[in-house]
Design a protein around this motif. Structure first.
Motif, PDB file in Angstrom:
ATOM      1  N   ILE A  43      33.492-108.462  41.320  1.00  0.00           N
ATOM      2  CA  ILE A  43      33.880-109.269  40.171  1.00  0.00           C
ATOM      3  C   ILE A  43      34.787-110.419  40.596  1.00  0.00           C
ATOM      4  O   ILE A  43      35.745-110.224  41.351  1.00  0.00           O
ATOM      5  CB  ILE A  43      34.593-108.402  39.114  1.00  0.00           C
ATOM      6  N   GLU A  45      37.424-112.662  39.086  1.00  0.00           N
ATOM      7  CA  GLU A  45      38.317-112.703  37.926  1.00  0.00           C
ATOM      8  C   GLU A  45      38.819-114.133  37.739  1.00  0.00           C
ATOM      9  O   GLU A  45      39.658-114.628  38.493  1.00  0.00           O
ATOM     10  CB  GLU A  45      39.485-111.739  38.138  1.00  0.00           C
ATOM     11  N   ARG A  46      38.287-114.773  36.700  1.00  0.00           N
ATOM     12  CA  ARG A  46      38.562-116.192  36.485  1.00  0.00           C
ATOM     13  C   ARG A  46      40.051-116.466  36.221  1.00  0.00           C
ATOM     14  O   ARG A  46      40.597-117.482  36.653  1.00  0.00           O
ATOM     15  CB  ARG A  46      37.722-116.702  35.307  1.00  0.00           C
ATOM     16  N   GLY A  48      42.454-114.290  37.092  1.00  0.00           N
ATOM     17  CA  GLY A  48      43.222-113.406  37.948  1.00  0.00           C
ATOM     18  C   GLY A  48      43.361-113.972  39.345  1.00  0.00           C
ATOM     19  O   GLY A  48      43.617-115.166  39.540  1.00  0.00           O
ATOM     20  N   ASN A  52      37.825-109.688  43.249  1.00  0.00           N
ATOM     21  CA  ASN A  52      38.462-108.371  43.288  1.00  0.00           C
ATOM     22  C   ASN A  52      37.922-107.622  44.506  1.00  0.00           C
ATOM     23  O   ASN A  52      36.758-107.235  44.545  1.00  0.00           O
ATOM     24  CB  ASN A  52      38.138-107.604  42.004  1.00  0.00           C
ATOM     25  N   ASN A  68      34.925-113.250  33.103  1.00  0.00           N
ATOM     26  CA  ASN A  68      34.755-112.938  34.523  1.00  0.00           C
ATOM     27  C   ASN A  68      33.298-113.091  34.939  1.00  0.00           C
ATOM     28  O   ASN A  68      32.406-113.234  34.100  1.00  0.00           O
ATOM     29  CB  ASN A  68      35.238-111.522  34.826  1.00  0.00           C
TER      30      ASN A  68
END
Length: 276
Positions: A43, A45-46, A48, A52, A68
């Motif tokens: 993933i 995470e846009r 974050g 990940n 995401n």
């Protein structure tokens, strides 16, 4: 009759329900991800920290937050083929084509994409293969490349690539050198030399075979000569007389023979005059 108008009253809260349903459909369409056989996903995470690296998702249906992105890549064994121009140990340019089998580490797919990008084959694998191939091929002559060193070369390339890719989350499983193309004049010279060497080996084999056959015949003849000498030494006059008498008695006992013996021949042997 006066026209009657029917007034339709929209249920209370109906608009809100429709909005919820539409938003739900959009959410599911944006969030549902299916990962196919032999694939893995990580993933992005846009809002974050980007990729990940802790979790790799396996095959099946997954729900991802719509903001995401699920990046899906193949994690089973794959292969790429390439052809490159390299120099042999004596500086001659040869063209080598081969195939590499590799696969990314499933549990570290996120780290691989985060450090090398989604196109990690071009960023990581291709340079490692080219460097290893040039290093290994540069140790051999064109004749060795063309004939007897394929297995050794493949293993050496595999070892060098594995060393370069150590701790890079990408595993090379096998290297196959499919073809080595030399300039026509060099290739013809090598093929002629190999043919002459093969003919020489065949000639040496025939000579060795003939030599062994001659030795066998010599040993066989010596054995027969020795046996004849032993037999001749053992045949005394008395033994010869006994053998002659035995043969004569067997002949006399035959129903189809008549034997007349008169006196004796040389050395006391009976003389057979006639029979039927």
């Amino acid at each position: 009759m006066a026209n009657q108008q029917v007034e339709f009253k929209f249920p209370k809260g109906g608009i809100f329900t429709i909005i919820i349903i539409v938003l739900g459909i959009i959410f599911i369409s944006k969030s549902a991800v299916t990962i196919g056989p032999g694939e893995g996903g990580v993933i992005f995470e846009r809002f974050g920290d980007g990729i990940n690296t802790e979790t790799t998702y396996g095959e099946g249906f997954h729900i991802v937050a719509p903001w995401n992105k699920m990046i899906v890549r193949k994690v089973r064994q794959q292969s790429i083929s390439d052809e490159m121009n390299v120099l042999s140990v004596n500086g001659l340019e040869v063209k080598v084509s081969g195939t590499i089998w590799y696969e990314p580490e499933f549990s570290n797919l996120g780290k691989l994409i985060k450090t090398k990008g989604e196109d990690y084959e071009r960023e990581l694998l291709d340079p490692a293969i080219n460097a290893a191939a040039r290093s290994v091929v540069g140790r051999y002559t064109p004749e060795q490349l063309y004939s007897s060193k394929r297995d050794v070369i493949e293993q050496e390339i595999l070892d060098e690539v594995s060393t370069v890719l150590k701790d890079q989350y990408l595993i090379v499983k096998r290297v196959l050198v499919e073809d080595v193309k030399l300039p026509p004049t060099i290739r013809t010279a090598i093929e002629t030399k190999l043919k002459q060497e093969q003919e020489s080996l065949e000639y040496e084999f025939r000579l060795a075979k003939a030599k062994k056959e001659a030795e066998r015949q010599k040993i066989d003849a010596e054995g027969k000569a020795t046996a004849n000498r032993i037999l001749s030494a053992s045949l005394t006059d008395k033994i010869l007389q006994e053998k002659g008498i035995e043969a004569t008695l067997k002949l006399a006992e035959s129903n189809n023979s008549k034997v007349v013996v008169i006196g004796s021949g040389k050395n006391g042997m009976p003389i057979i005059l006639g029979n039927q």
